[in-house]
Design an enzyme around this catalytic site. Structure first.
Site, mmCIF file in Angstrom:
data_model
loop_
_atom_site.group_PDB
_atom_site.id
_atom_site.type_symbol
_atom_site.label_atom_id
_atom_site.label_comp_id
_atom_site.label_asym_id
_atom_site.label_seq_id
_atom_site.Cartn_x
_atom_site.Cartn_y
_atom_site.Cartn_z
ATOM 1 N N GLU A 1 3.135 -5.369 8.239
ATOM 2 C CA GLU A 1 2.076 -4.467 8.707
ATOM 3 C C GLU A 1 2.051 -4.268 10.217
ATOM 4 O OE1 GLU A 1 0.478 -5.865 4.702
ATOM 5 O OE2 GLU A 1 1.701 -6.675 6.321
ATOM 6 N N GLY B 1 1.096 -5.534 1.024
ATOM 7 C CA GLY B 1 0.183 -5.743 -0.097
ATOM 8 C C GLY B 1 0.868 -6.310 -1.319
ATOM 9 N N GLU C 1 0.681 -9.849 -0.839
ATOM 10 C CA GLU C 1 -0.706 -10.253 -1.027
ATOM 11 C C GLU C 1 -1.080 -10.317 -2.503
ATOM 12 O OE1 GLU C 1 -3.056 -8.884 2.919
ATOM 13 O OE2 GLU C 1 -2.074 -7.257 1.828
ATOM 14 N N ALA D 1 0.827 -1.207 0.000
ATOM 15 C CA ALA D 1 0.000 0.000 0.000
ATOM 16 C C ALA D 1 0.862 1.257 0.000
ATOM 17 C CB ALA D 1 -0.917 0.001 1.218
#
Length: 261
Positions: free
Chosen positions: A133, A110, A113, A66
């Site tokens: 995170e 992310g 991910e 992100a």
């Protein structure tokens, strides 16, 4: 390529390569990137001539995840027109076409991910994979906490998620998180080769086999539902034109001409 055009798409020989192109931002994702990535994936998935999709990045990162500056400004990190596609336009984007992550560098948060959203992964030997995170008071909410323990032993997944400490590509390979580790600078080349192998096979058989395995992963091994699904898939494959073409081409000692039907 500018941040206004953060994704590059190239298609050749039935393989589409979708490249995140924000190297100065380590290919971090915001809503603009999400819209471009999600749209590119959707277009490739709808193209009957495309039989495999490779997702990669430019520079030293696959994706750092992100864009925290965007998050601080209230960015949703999703495509405004297709929030159902999830983070980055991909985390919950259901595709029928096989996808391969060519992890050219670090894949954090992310970014990991996005890799997990792909079916397969080829990683550069210098790549690093992690979910950091928790070190920022956040959590891997784009599927990392769901998909990671499905791919590797739960205790190891918990360690990665709770410590935030990244692992090497070699360790990812040992765990089965990565399919192949490529020499430095060759992850995309190796992923293209894997995609070409997939694309050379009968597209209907590949698509149906992939779908069945995905559904079976969440079904009871010896339950009736899984075996009923298996029977339906086999019926579709063996009734196809490609199922007749494959044996015929073998008997005639020539390359098969697949139609995907």
């Amino acid at each position: 390529m500018s941040d206004e055009e953060p994704v590059h798409v190239e298609t050749s020989d039935a393989v589409t390569v979708v490249t995140l192109d924000r190297p100065k931002a380590l290919n971090a994702l915001n809503s603009t990137v999400a819209a471009a990535l999600g749209t590119a994936l959707e277009a490739a998935d709808r193209d009957e001539a495309v039989r495999a999709i490779v997702v990669t990045g430019t520079g030293r990162a696959f994706s750092a995840g992100a864009d925290l500056k965007a998050v601080a400004q209230g960015d949703t990190l999703t495509d405004p027109d297709h929030p159902e596609w999830g983070f980055g336009g991909f985390a919950r984007h259901t595709l029928a076409t096989p996808t391969i992550a060519a992890v050219n560098g670090l894949a954090f948060g992310g970014g990991l991910e996005l890799m997990l959203a792909c079916d397969l992964a080829v990683a550069d030997e210098e790549a690093r994979l992690g979910l950091p995170e928790v070190a920022r008071g956040l959590a891997a909410g784009a599927g990392g906490l769901i998909r990671l323990p499905q791919r590797i032993p739960r205790a190891i997944a918990l360690e990665i998620a709770m410590t935030g400490t990244p692992i090497s590509a070699a360790r990812g390979y040992e765990l089965g998180l990565v399919n192949r580790v490529a020499p430095a600078g060759t992850a995309l080349e190796a992923a293209r080769a894997m995609a070409a192998t997939i694309a050379a096979n009968a597209p209907l058989a590949v698509r149906e086999s992939r779908g069945l395995m995905m559904r079976a992963a969440h079904a009871e091994e010896n339950g009736d539902a899984a075996w009923d699904d298996n029977a339906a898939v086999m019926a579709r494959i063996f009734a196809s034109e490609d199922a007749r073409e494959g044996p015929r081409a073998f008997a005639e000692k020539r390359s098969p001409e697949w139609t995907g039907r």
